[in-house]
Design a protein around this motif. Structure first.
Motif, PDB file in Angstrom:
ATOM      1  N   SER A 172       1.146  -1.133  -0.213  1.00 48.22           N
ATOM      2  CA  SER A 172       0.452   0.292   0.109  1.00 48.22           C
ATOM      3  C   SER A 172       0.707   1.091  -0.174  1.00 48.22           C
ATOM      4  N   GLY A 173       1.772   1.178   0.960  1.00 44.61           N
ATOM      5  CA  GLY A 173       2.890   2.856   0.748  1.00 44.61           C
ATOM      6  C   GLY A 173       3.424   2.465  -0.391  1.00 44.61           C
ATOM      7  N   ILE A 191       2.400   2.189  -4.199  1.00 41.85           N
ATOM      8  CA  ILE A 191       1.054   2.773  -4.784  1.00 41.85           C
ATOM      9  C   ILE A 191       0.334   3.307  -4.331  1.00 41.85           C
ATOM     10  N   LYS A 192       0.287   4.129  -2.433  1.00 43.19           N
ATOM     11  CA  LYS A 192       0.283   5.168  -2.415  1.00 43.19           C
ATOM     12  C   LYS A 192       1.259   6.592  -2.888  1.00 43.19           C
ATOM     13  N   SER A 193       2.733   6.046  -2.438  1.00 43.52           N
ATOM     14  CA  SER A 193       3.308   7.331  -3.623  1.00 43.52           C
ATOM     15  C   SER A 193       3.247   6.922  -4.568  1.00 43.52           C
ATOM     16  N   VAL A 210       0.279   7.055  -6.934  1.00 42.21           N
ATOM     17  CA  VAL A 210      -0.551   7.374  -7.110  1.00 42.21           C
ATOM     18  C   VAL A 210      -0.410   8.879  -6.911  1.00 42.21           C
ATOM     19  N   GLU A 211      -0.164   9.249  -5.633  1.00 46.85           N
ATOM     20  CA  GLU A 211       0.376  10.613  -5.100  1.00 46.85           C
ATOM     21  C   GLU A 211       1.307  11.664  -5.713  1.00 46.85           C
ATOM     22  N   GLU A 255      -3.440   2.413 -10.819  1.00 43.04           N
ATOM     23  CA  GLU A 255      -3.757   1.936  -9.420  1.00 43.04           C
ATOM     24  C   GLU A 255      -4.093   0.625  -8.872  1.00 43.04           C
ATOM     25  N   SER A 304     -10.366  -3.266   0.023  1.00 46.60           N
ATOM     26  CA  SER A 304      -9.815  -2.610  -1.050  1.00 46.60           C
ATOM     27  C   SER A 304     -10.266  -2.606  -2.722  1.00 46.60           C
ATOM     28  N   GLN A 312      -8.803   0.290 -10.017  1.00 51.02           N
ATOM     29  CA  GLN A 312      -9.828   1.845 -10.224  1.00 51.02           C
ATOM     30  C   GLN A 312     -10.846   1.158 -11.280  1.00 51.02           C
TER      31      GLN A 312
END
Length: 416
Positions: A207-208, A210-212, A214-215, A223, A338, A389
């Motif tokens: 998750s870390g 992927i979040k990084s 995406v953001e 995603e 998720s 997504q």
């Protein structure tokens, strides 16, 4: 621009150039190249295994689940080869024209299926991703930029070296496959900023990561992958089926995103079903957390927190909750999931259909394990990732997900 950034930039430029040249490679030539890659991976598997063993030896204090994801021995190499062979057998639709219609003014308008162009994959310790990504991208005439984790660097280097050598015997340019060996965060950040050179980024990992991506990425991102997957055992479930599915989904391979992390049980059957499934899970070494009521059904069950409902464990751990009914189960899943994979175990047709309709996830099952959420199991020959997504792809991403379309218009002098 720093020296290491300049190196990444040149690699991406090279891939961009070769993406255009890939458009001129025929289906037969692509399949021939993939066959050469499969043969080379088989013949050089000892080299790959030795590189993988070096990577494994460098990991200190890592979990068993992590080491499992990183491992790439003979069995998994042959699984990747089998996936490539499946991809070879699949129809190549790049260049096909669909929905060709003649308009009242005589214009012929259709949609031509085309590659995305340059596909970037940012991923962690999963060497099989290297093989899958290369095969899927080449079959769809895409150039591929591979940015694997430092933990698998030796393995990835060995695979890409073998692949490039194999491509020298084919019509596919070897530089359409690029491995970024810079593994620091600044290199990843630089790669994510190359808008206009890379057409899409696909992150695969925790998750870390992927979040990084995406953001922070300036490049469009698909995603993928965090799998907080649920199984709901309905009041009309077959208990033996339910137990077998839960055990398979939770314990067959805990380190993957399609493993079940949450178990919801209908209140009407909790008293009969929970002691049975708790005993089976604990016999398999699974740590159990649950709500207040679940904790009364067995020993060594810890009280679940709000964090547990969101968490992807990737370990021998599961969170169990009693729900009032189907509606309550659906609400809970849509709140905490998720949006990866969810399953209902039931003999009631109406409940199964309601679950299929109402659950907002990429893959929804009736009476089957979530472990089937996989490109190979879905007949795709592997996957570039499992998209959670809704745009532009969802679920296991095979060949079609690595294409887009452009309108083509034939006229004979029409003006507007």
């Amino acid at each position: 621009m720093q020296k290491d950034q300049e190196e990444i930039y040149q690699q991406v430029l090279e891939a961009k150039k070769e993406a255009y040249n890939l458009l001129n490679v025929t289906s037969e030539e692509k399949n021939f190249a993939l066959a050469k890659i499969a043969q080379a991976l088989c013949e050089n598997r000892v080299q790959i295994i030795k590189a993988n063993q070096r990577d494994l030896k460098e990991q200190v204090g890592k979990s068993q689940a992590f080491l499992d994801r990183l491992s790439f021995g003979e069995e998994r190499i042959f699984a990747s080869i089998k996936g490539i062979e499946k991809i070879i057998s699949l129809k190549d639709f790049i260049g096909n024209v669909e929905n060709l219609n003649i308009m009242p003014n005589g214009l012929q308008i259709g949609q031509k299926i085309v590659p995305l162009g340059v596909v970037g994959i940012i991923y962690e310790a999963r060497p099989n991703v290297t093989c899958d990504a290369i095969a899927l991208c080449l079959k769809t005439s895409n150039a591929v930029i591979l940015k694997g984790g430092k933990e698998a660097l030796n393995t990835n280097k060995a695979i890409v070296e073998i692949v490039k050598k194999a491509l020298e015997q084919t019509k596919i340019p070897k530089n359409c496959v690029q491995l970024i060996t810079n593994t620091d965060r600044e290199g990843t950040k630089f790669l994510m900023g190359l808008y206009g050179l890379i057409d899409v980024l696909i992150p695969r990992g925790g998750s870390g990561l992927i979040k990084s991506v995406v953001e922070n990425s300036k490049v469009p991102v698909i995603e993928t992958g965090v799998g907080n997957c649920h199984i709901f055992v309905d009041e009309f479930a077959d208990f033996e089926m339910a137990k077998d599915i839960v055990i398979n989904a939770k314990t067959s391979r805990v380190s993957v995103c399609n493993a079940a992390e949450k178990l919801l049980v209908h209140r009407k059957i909790a008293q009969d079903f929970l002691p049975q499934i708790i005993e089976r899970l604990q016999k398999e070494g699974v740590e159990i957390v649950g709500d207040n009521q679940v904790c009364t059904y067995g020993k060594n069950i810890s009280l679940a927190t709000q964090k547990d409902y969101f968490e992807e464990y990737l370990d021998l751990k599961i969170c169990i909750k009693i729900v009032d009914d189907l509606k309550d189960a659906i609400l809970h899943i849509n709140t905490y999931s998720s949006h990866h994979s969810e399953s209902i175990i039931t003999k009631d047709y109406a409940n199964a259909q309601e679950f299929l309709k109402a659950i907002d996830s990429a893959v929804v099952y009736v009476n089957a394990s979530t472990r089937f959420s996989d490109g190979e199991e879905f007949g795709l020959g592997g996957e570039i990732g499992i998209s959670t997504q809704k745009l532009h792809a969802r679920g296991p991403m095979g060949l079609r997900a690595l294409s887009t379309s452009k309108y083509i218009v034939y006229g004979n002098g029409q003006i507007r």
